[in-house]
Design an enzyme around this catalytic site. Structure first.
Site, PDB file in Angstrom:
ATOM      1  N   ASP A 103       0.844  -1.190   0.000  1.00 30.05           N
ATOM      2  CA  ASP A 103       0.000   0.000   0.000  1.00 30.05           C
ATOM      3  C   ASP A 103       0.880   1.241   0.000  1.00 30.05           C
ATOM      4  OD1 ASP A 103       0.958  -0.579   2.556  1.00 30.05           O
ATOM      5  OD2 ASP A 103      -0.735   0.377   3.560  1.00 30.05           O
ATOM      6  N   GLU A 170       0.225  -1.445   5.688  1.00 30.56           N
ATOM      7  CA  GLU A 170       1.262  -0.906   6.573  1.00 30.56           C
ATOM      8  C   GLU A 170       1.057   0.568   6.864  1.00 30.56           C
ATOM      9  OE1 GLU A 170       5.018   0.869   7.928  1.00 30.56           O
ATOM     10  OE2 GLU A 170       3.894   1.349   6.111  1.00 30.56           O
TER      11      GLU A 170
END
Length: 400
Positions: A103, A170
């Site tokens: 991400d 994350e």
């Protein structure tokens, strides 16, 4: 006598630039759908995970073309993690690369001089790559994918298994259980505890050898709402909260001063406690608020216990509540936190979010650290390890 085996780096050889750039271009091309800021922006890490799996499939056990064991793990639709293993010959010996997250933080194209959601080059020499995620962390995803593919192609005889863990989610902590935290909870990373673990998620060229714990906190103050022209009849929750926070911070810094080991690990800062957000129910300028909340975080060097800090902060608040008349200063001739005639007392409550993180200090005697320093010096020309009180999820829990 048989000739000695060549050094591993000679056996593996140099990673090719063109396949790396080609893969990274695909990943950056997905980055608009990888932005992580829920509920508005929910990333679809499975888009990247599939590119990783496709790149490794020719040398995986899925096709019989190679030794790599590739596994996708999903805890919610569209948001995958990927675990890749190059098997070694000795059980329980492992080297792992963890933290390559799929991400990215959001990007507003209107604030960029180029398209953030496609891979481009700065300059005619094409040495500098640009695009959201090139350094955090899609560039690392592409790099480690190429490394694992190269191992699958060359098949060097290794005693240690090499494991790469590409993770989801994350960049945001409001949603839990679908990234590395889910993998740890299910025991899927337990085998990594037996060998060096490298967290791959930084654009810095030097080894980071220590991180901080993180404790999100909320300090709520309850007073008495009243008209500002009759301040003697109010308990100003804002003043109460500000004065209480100053007292709590003072006690915190007395109880958790700079630790002697922080110099050894070259921490940029000692442990800190600071406010970062302020909220209250609202009201006019002529109203003294009866309630408000100050929120913030503690960044704790790994030489202190997060659970002990939480315990101490609760003790601070209990002590202040019990002695409002003497523990806190007031502001002005009619400012007060107790109204005896009305049998009213201000009240403080402290709470903590569930996503407390523990810091970690790497073992400076470990072979993994020594190998990393040697490699850094060889490639960069010098090595200067450092530590910061930024936080990483669940790394401490994987340290034996």
């Amino acid at each position: 006598m048989a000739s000695p085996a060549p050094p591993l780096k000679d056996a593996v050889g140099v990673l090719d630039r063109d396949p790396f750039v080609a893969l990274l271009s695909k990943l950056i091309g997905e980055s608009q759908r990888l932005q992580n800021d829920p509920p508005a922006l929910v990333p679809q890490e499975d888009l990247v995970a599939q590119h990783v799996v496709d790149a490794l499939r020719p040398v995986s056990t899925d096709t019989g073309g190679g030794p790599l064991v590739v596994r996708k793990v999903s805890y919610t639709e569209g948001r995958s993690n990927v675990i890749v293993e190059y098997p070694g010959t000795v059980p329980d010996r492992v080297v792992s690369f963890v933290g390559m997250h799929m991400d990215v933080v959001p990007a507003n194209p209107s604030e960029w001089d180029f398209d953030p959601f496609s891979l481009t080059f700065e300059g005619d020499d094409k040495e500098k790559l640009r695009g959201r995620g090139t350094t955090d962390c899609l560039g690392h995803v592409a790099l480690v994918t190429q490394l694992m593919r190269r191992l699958g192609e060359v098949k060097p005889p290794l005693k240690h298994s090499v494991i790469a863990v590409f993770i989801a989610n994350e960049e945001n902590s409001s949603v839990t259980g679908i990234g590395v935290d889910g993998l740890v909870k299910d025991g899927l990373l337990d085998k990594l505890k037996t060998g060096p673990l490298f967290w791959i998620d930084t654009a810095d060229k030097q080894p980071c050898i220590g991180t901080g714990g993180m404790i999100p906190w909320h300090l709520n103050a309850t007073g008495k709402l009243f008209h500002s022209g009759l301040a003697h009849k109010a308990i100003n929750s804002m003043e109460l909260n500000m004065d209480a926070l100053k007292e709590i911070q003072t006690r915190f810094y007395n109880d958790f001063p700079a630790h002697e080991k922080e110099k050894l690990y070259k921490f940029a800062t000692p442990s800190t406690m600071k406010p970062t957000k302020w909220s209250y129910p609202g009201g006019g300028l002529n109203q003294i608020p009866g309630e408000c909340t100050i929120s913030g975080d503690i960044r704790l060097t790994p030489f202190y216990s997060t659970s002990f800090v939480v315990q101490k902060l609760k003790e601070y608040v209990d002590d202040i509540n019990a002695g409002l008349e003497t523990k806190l200063p007031t502001r002005g001739p009619v400012s007060k936190y107790v109204l005896p005639d009305e049998n009213l007392r201000g009240r403080l409550e402290i709470s903590f979010d569930g996503d407390v993180m523990n810091g970690v200090a790497c073992n400076l005697e470990s072979r993994g650290f020594q190998a990393l320093c040697k490699a850094t010096e060889e490639i960069v020309g010098y090595v200067e390890p450092y530590s910061i009180t930024g936080s990483l999820p669940l790394i401490r829990e994987l340290q034996v």
